[in-house]
Structure formats: C-alpha cells, structure tokens
Design a protein around this motif. Structure first.
Motif, short mmCIF file in Angstrom:
data_model
loop_
_atom_site.label_atom_id
_atom_site.label_comp_id
_atom_site.label_asym_id
_atom_site.label_seq_id
_atom_site.Cartn_x
_atom_site.Cartn_y
_atom_site.Cartn_z
N TRP A 1 0.82 -1.20 0.00
CA TRP A 1 0.00 0.00 0.00
C TRP A 1 0.86 1.26 0.00
CZ3 TRP A 1 -4.12 -2.49 3.46
CH2 TRP A 1 -5.31 -2.64 2.75
N VAL B 1 -4.73 0.17 -3.22
CA VAL B 1 -5.69 1.26 -3.05
C VAL B 1 -4.93 2.59 -3.10
CG1 VAL B 1 -5.48 1.19 -0.54
CG2 VAL B 1 -7.55 2.13 -1.57
N GLN C 1 -12.11 4.79 -1.90
CA GLN C 1 -10.93 3.95 -1.70
C GLN C 1 -11.31 2.50 -1.41
OE1 GLN C 1 -9.22 6.55 1.38
NE2 GLN C 1 -7.40 6.81 0.09
N LEU D 1 -10.29 -0.74 -3.62
CA LEU D 1 -9.71 -1.94 -3.04
C LEU D 1 -10.48 -3.18 -3.48
CD1 LEU D 1 -7.95 -3.55 -1.07
CD2 LEU D 1 -9.50 -2.85 0.76
#
Length: 286
Positions: free
Chosen positions: A35, A41, A124, A128
C-alpha cells in the motif's frame, strides 16, 4: 522481509497444501507493505505518511523481536531435514512449530490494518474491492482456466523451482515423484481459489462495519484465525493434500544425493549468517 519469506517458504515445503493458507496470510502482510506504493488502493499523502511510519515500527519490531526466534527454529528444522529416511509424519509435525512465527507477525500488524481501513473513504474501499476482484480473475486465468494436465505441469514446475534453491538440480527420479504428486492434486486449484474468494468476501463484510466496535478484533481473526473462514471443501482437501505433500517431500529427500544435502545445509548456514548479521533498532515504545 527476505528472512520472513524464507521461513515461510520452508513452511510451504513442509506442508504443500497448507502453503495456500500460509501464503494467503503472508499476502496480507504484503498488502501492508505494498500500500506504500498504492498497489491495492490509492492513498492520500497524509495516509501514506502515516502508513510509512507504522511500517517502520513494524519492521523494527520484527527485526528485534522475531528475528532472534528464527535461529533456533531453523536449526531444529535443519536437524530434522538432515535425517535420512525421514518419515512424512515427522515433516507434518514441523508445521505447528513454525506457523506461530507467521501468526505473530499477522497479529502485530492487524491493528494497523484495521486503523488503515478506517481511514479509507468510500471511493478507496471501492477501489480496493475492484483490485481484489481483478486479482481474483487474473489468478483464475492463471491457475484454474488451464486444463488439468497444464495445471499439473505448472504446479510441478513451481515446486521444482523452489526445491532447486535448496537441493540444486533434481534427478529424474525426484522429478518423476513430483510429477506424480502434482497429478494427484487435480481440482485443488479450484478449491484453493474458491476459498481465497470466500475469505475476501468475509473481509468485505468486515469493511462494511469498519467504524463499529470490535472491528480490529474481526480483522485480527481474519488474519490469525483464518481457518475459521475456510470453506468446508478447502478444509477437507487440506487434510488430504498435506499428507500427500509430506509423503512426496519425504520421498524426494529420501533419494537426495550427498551433494544435494550439502547444498541444503549451505542454504541453512547462509540463512543463519544473515540472521546473525542483522543489526536491529529496538521497536518504538510510543
């Protein structure tokens, strides 16, 4: 993370069906790292800065707290694998001794994952979920869509590549034993991928309640108590494929040459030297 990957690889080699669940667990750790570069995301600058600091804390904890535990684990495992005529049952007994190392890491990062999830907005979370769905489709195309013969060949090739690091070039007899093991696992890719999708669905359910009390515990359970979220088909197949994998590895090691065993010992020795050379800063107490 190299050393943690190496330990996990050893676990996978010892119980080749359980490797699916172990690898899933490690992939969750990978999310935390990846990440940082927005692989799963898109994060805001503030979120990236916060996550970077937390990752540094986790890595310091892992280095100072977990790395020292690995040396005796690896030494014991090396002694076991050096045994000639090693029964498959002994190999299976090693897995419960090694898996806690994975679980401790996942337990450590669970609060960070939960807090990160709470920081994500609706767009977001949607990104994801879309990325997870796309990855699932890619895995289906790679592991399930090919015909059974192709799946078996790919499975055998993946294992041979892993074993090459530890044993060097395998003999024809060893490759033949791996091929027969792989052919016995027809249908397992589908069961594994369906289980993976089932776990992801449970994650999505949890994300929808990320602002509720108990969310951190739920995330911890998904990571550490992952067997609770297995499908029944995967649970049953794991019992069978674990035995088949251990029997195959026992046979492969049973016909290993002196040169192959010497190479395996050198790999363990290199891991031990790497562990000794690590200089770790103590984890933050803040």
């Amino acid at each position: 993370m190299y050393l943690f990957r190496s330990l996990l690889l050893l676990i996978c080699l010892l119980a080749l069906s359980s490797c699916s669940s172990a690898r899933l667990a490690y992939n969750n750790l990978n999310w935390l790292i990846n990440w940082k570069t927005s692989d799963y995301v898109p994060l805001s600058r503030t979120q990236k800065s916060w996550l970077s600091a937390r990752i540094d804390e986790h890595l310091a904890w892992h280095c100072s707290t977990e790395i020292p535990r690995y040396r005796p684990l690896l030494a014991g495992l090396q002694n076991t694998l050096d045994t000639h005529d090693l029964p498959a049952s002994i190999l299976l007994e090693q897995v419960p001794q090694l898996m806690p190392a994975v679980d401790r890491v996942l337990h450590e990062i669970a609060p960070t994952l939960a807090e990160l999830f709470r920081k994500l907005d609706h767009s977001q979370i949607a990104a994801l979920q879309a990325n997870l769905a796309e990855q699932q489709q890619d895995m289906h195309a790679k592991f399930v869509a090919p015909d059974p013969a192709a799946q078996a060949q790919q499975r055998a090739e993946r294992l041979e590549k892993r074993l090459n690091r530890w044993l060097g070039r395998l003999s024809e007899e060893q490759r033949s034993r791996i091929d027969s093991w792989s052919a016995e696992l027809e249908g397992q890719n589908t069961i594994w991928l369906e289980n993976r999708q089932h776990w992801q669905q449970q994650l999505v359910v949890a994300l929808n309640s990320r602002y509720e009390e108990g969310f951190t515990t739920h995330i911890n359970d998904l990571l550490v108590e992952r067997q609770r979220y297995w499908t029944e088909a995967f649970r049953e197949s794991t019992k069978v494929t674990s035995r088949k994998g251990a029997a195959m590895l026992s046979d492969v090691l049973g016909i290993a040459t002196d040169a192959q065993r010497a190479r395996m010992d050198k790999q363990f020795e290199q891991l031990d030297r790497d562990l000794q050379r690590l200089q770790c800063a103590p984890p933050s107490q803040a």
